[in-house]
Design a protein around this motif. Structure first.
Motif, PDB file in Angstrom:
ATOM      1  N   ALA A  36     -21.061  40.653 -20.521  1.00  0.00           N
ATOM      2  CA  ALA A  36     -22.260  40.022 -19.967  1.00  0.00           C
ATOM      3  C   ALA A  36     -22.312  40.204 -18.464  1.00  0.00           C
ATOM      4  O   ALA A  36     -21.334  39.942 -17.748  1.00  0.00           O
ATOM      5  CB  ALA A  36     -22.279  38.545 -20.327  1.00  0.00           C
ATOM      6  N   GLY A  39     -28.262  41.207 -18.637  1.00  0.00           N
ATOM      7  CA  GLY A  39     -27.937  41.954 -19.852  1.00  0.00           C
ATOM      8  C   GLY A  39     -26.453  42.153 -20.047  1.00  0.00           C
ATOM      9  O   GLY A  39     -25.648  41.251 -19.794  1.00  0.00           O
ATOM     10  N   PHE A  40     -26.086  43.388 -20.452  1.00  0.00           N
ATOM     11  CA  PHE A  40     -24.707  43.682 -20.811  1.00  0.00           C
ATOM     12  C   PHE A  40     -24.328  45.090 -20.363  1.00  0.00           C
ATOM     13  O   PHE A  40     -25.174  45.987 -20.330  1.00  0.00           O
ATOM     14  CB  PHE A  40     -24.512  43.593 -22.326  1.00  0.00           C
ATOM     15  CG  PHE A  40     -24.871  42.263 -22.911  1.00  0.00           C
ATOM     16  CD1 PHE A  40     -23.925  41.252 -23.020  1.00  0.00           C
ATOM     17  CD2 PHE A  40     -26.166  42.017 -23.349  1.00  0.00           C
ATOM     18  CE1 PHE A  40     -24.258  40.029 -23.558  1.00  0.00           C
ATOM     19  CE2 PHE A  40     -26.510  40.794 -23.900  1.00  0.00           C
ATOM     20  CZ  PHE A  40     -25.544  39.787 -24.000  1.00  0.00           C
ATOM     21  N   VAL A  44     -19.173  40.496 -27.874  1.00  0.00           N
ATOM     22  CA  VAL A  44     -19.690  40.027 -26.587  1.00  0.00           C
ATOM     23  C   VAL A  44     -18.565  39.378 -25.788  1.00  0.00           C
ATOM     24  O   VAL A  44     -17.836  38.515 -26.288  1.00  0.00           O
ATOM     25  CB  VAL A  44     -20.840  39.024 -26.806  1.00  0.00           C
ATOM     26  CG1 VAL A  44     -21.298  38.449 -25.469  1.00  0.00           C
ATOM     27  CG2 VAL A  44     -22.000  39.706 -27.517  1.00  0.00           C
ATOM     28  N   ARG A  91     -17.934  37.289 -22.316  1.00  0.00           N
ATOM     29  CA  ARG A  91     -18.614  36.525 -21.271  1.00  0.00           C
ATOM     30  C   ARG A  91     -17.569  35.771 -20.442  1.00  0.00           C
ATOM     31  O   ARG A  91     -16.732  35.062 -20.991  1.00  0.00           O
ATOM     32  CB  ARG A  91     -19.608  35.548 -21.894  1.00  0.00           C
ATOM     33  CG  ARG A  91     -20.638  34.999 -20.906  1.00  0.00           C
ATOM     34  CD  ARG A  91     -21.648  34.087 -21.605  1.00  0.00           C
ATOM     35  NE  ARG A  91     -22.434  34.799 -22.608  1.00  0.00           N
ATOM     36  CZ  ARG A  91     -23.534  35.480 -22.332  1.00  0.00           C
ATOM     37  NH1 ARG A  91     -23.989  35.549 -21.084  1.00  0.00           N
ATOM     38  NH2 ARG A  91     -24.201  36.105 -23.297  1.00  0.00           N
ATOM     39  N   ARG A 109     -23.117  41.422 -31.364  1.00  0.00           N
ATOM     40  CA  ARG A 109     -24.546  41.681 -31.252  1.00  0.00           C
ATOM     41  C   ARG A 109     -24.787  43.181 -31.304  1.00  0.00           C
ATOM     42  O   ARG A 109     -23.925  43.986 -30.931  1.00  0.00           O
ATOM     43  CB  ARG A 109     -25.114  41.093 -29.954  1.00  0.00           C
ATOM     44  CG  ARG A 109     -24.884  39.601 -29.813  1.00  0.00           C
ATOM     45  CD  ARG A 109     -25.470  39.025 -28.543  1.00  0.00           C
ATOM     46  NE  ARG A 109     -26.927  38.914 -28.598  1.00  0.00           N
ATOM     47  CZ  ARG A 109     -27.666  38.329 -27.659  1.00  0.00           C
ATOM     48  NH1 ARG A 109     -27.086  37.786 -26.587  1.00  0.00           N
ATOM     49  NH2 ARG A 109     -28.975  38.257 -27.769  1.00  0.00           N
ATOM     50  N   GLU A 123     -30.855  42.087 -21.853  1.00  0.00           N
ATOM     51  CA  GLU A 123     -30.639  40.975 -22.785  1.00  0.00           C
ATOM     52  C   GLU A 123     -31.573  41.055 -23.986  1.00  0.00           C
ATOM     53  O   GLU A 123     -31.177  40.774 -25.124  1.00  0.00           O
ATOM     54  CB  GLU A 123     -30.856  39.653 -22.044  1.00  0.00           C
ATOM     55  CG  GLU A 123     -30.747  38.408 -22.915  1.00  0.00           C
ATOM     56  CD  GLU A 123     -29.320  38.068 -23.291  1.00  0.00           C
ATOM     57  OE1 GLU A 123     -29.128  37.524 -24.397  1.00  0.00           O
ATOM     58  OE2 GLU A 123     -28.417  38.319 -22.478  1.00  0.00           O
ATOM     59  N   ALA A 134     -30.555  43.108 -27.226  1.00  0.00           N
ATOM     60  CA  ALA A 134     -29.295  42.747 -27.879  1.00  0.00           C
ATOM     61  C   ALA A 134     -29.601  41.770 -29.005  1.00  0.00           C
ATOM     62  O   ALA A 134     -29.905  40.600 -28.767  1.00  0.00           O
ATOM     63  CB  ALA A 134     -28.325  42.123 -26.871  1.00  0.00           C
TER      64      ALA A 134
END
Length: 238
Positions: A69, A73-74, A98, A100, A115, A152, A155
């Motif tokens: 993260a 977004g990612f 994911v 984070r 995701r 984001e 996803a």
């Protein structure tokens, strides 16, 4: 905005295609089931991706990548196997764990949250790994994402984000995936029996004076195959 056909109608189509070409049918079912991920996205993002009726999505649900993260977004990295149809897709998806704040994100149940990261095909690296004797036309090669930024909105979280409140999307996504595999198998089985019957009518085996179709053992084997396939179709559709 798509047709949102009932699963049985879609699977009958896939089964019919498989009678002519297994690889084509396989890619159609991958595209149809992959497209359901749009129901998990924000509507504006889904419309941005599905701009035309012939937009094709493909990818791998297995969380073989990581999505760290970052603001907005990612950052995605990963290597996925069996990317059927991805080289012909407009958008390619890869399942990711994911991360984070340095820790794996988890759902309320405590299970790791994964995701689907949706990326334009042009940003994907495809590897030449698909050298097989069956379904070679599916192009189910490996693919790689390296340090890609995914907003984001692109996803989708299977089992975590609520889908559109419509009947089709209440159906389990992995159930649709399994149904697609079975539909391809039934279509191939139908084609195999039909091909054998056609060949048997004109082929005289070496050392025999009778055509293959006239041999009791061949007739019995075909009858058993026919019964098995029809039983499978009855359990599947009825």
């Amino acid at each position: 905005g798509g047709l949102e056909l009932p699963p049985a109608t879609t699977m009958e189509l896939i089964e019919t295609l498989a009678r002519a070409d297994g690889s084509s049918a396989w890619c159609v079912f991958i595209g149809a089931t992959s497209g359901t991920v749009l129901a998990l996205l924000p509507p504006d993002t889904a419309r941005e991706i599905f701009q035309r009726k012939d937009v094709l999505l493909g990818g791998v649900f297995a969380p073989r990548g990581t999505a760290v993260a970052v603001p907005g977004g990612f950052t995605v990295n990963g290597h996925w196997q069996w990317g059927s149809g991805t080289q012909n897709a407009d958008w390619v998806m890869g399942g990711c764990q994911v991360i984070r704040d340095g820790e794996p994100e988890r759902m309320r149940s405590g299970a790791p949250r994964s995701r689907m990261m949706i990326v334009p095909r042009g940003e994907i690296e495809f590897l030449d790994t698909w050298h097989v004797t069956g379904l070679c036309g599916t192009g189910s090669t490996d693919f790689v994402m390296k340090d890609l930024f995914v907003p984001e909105g692109r996803a989708g979280g299977i089992g975590s984000d609520g889908p559109l409140p419509r009947p089709l999307y209440a159906f389990p996504q992995f159930g649709l995936l399994a149904m697609g595999i079975a539909a391809v198998a039934m279509g191939l089985a139908r084609a195999a029996i039909d091909e054998l019957v056609e060949v048997a009518g004109g082929k005289t085996p070496s050392g025999s004076s009778r055509k293959l179709a006239e041999r009791p053992a061949a007739q019995s084997d075909v009858a058993q195959a026919e019964a098995s396939l029809r039983a499978a179709r009855a359990f599947y559709y009825e």
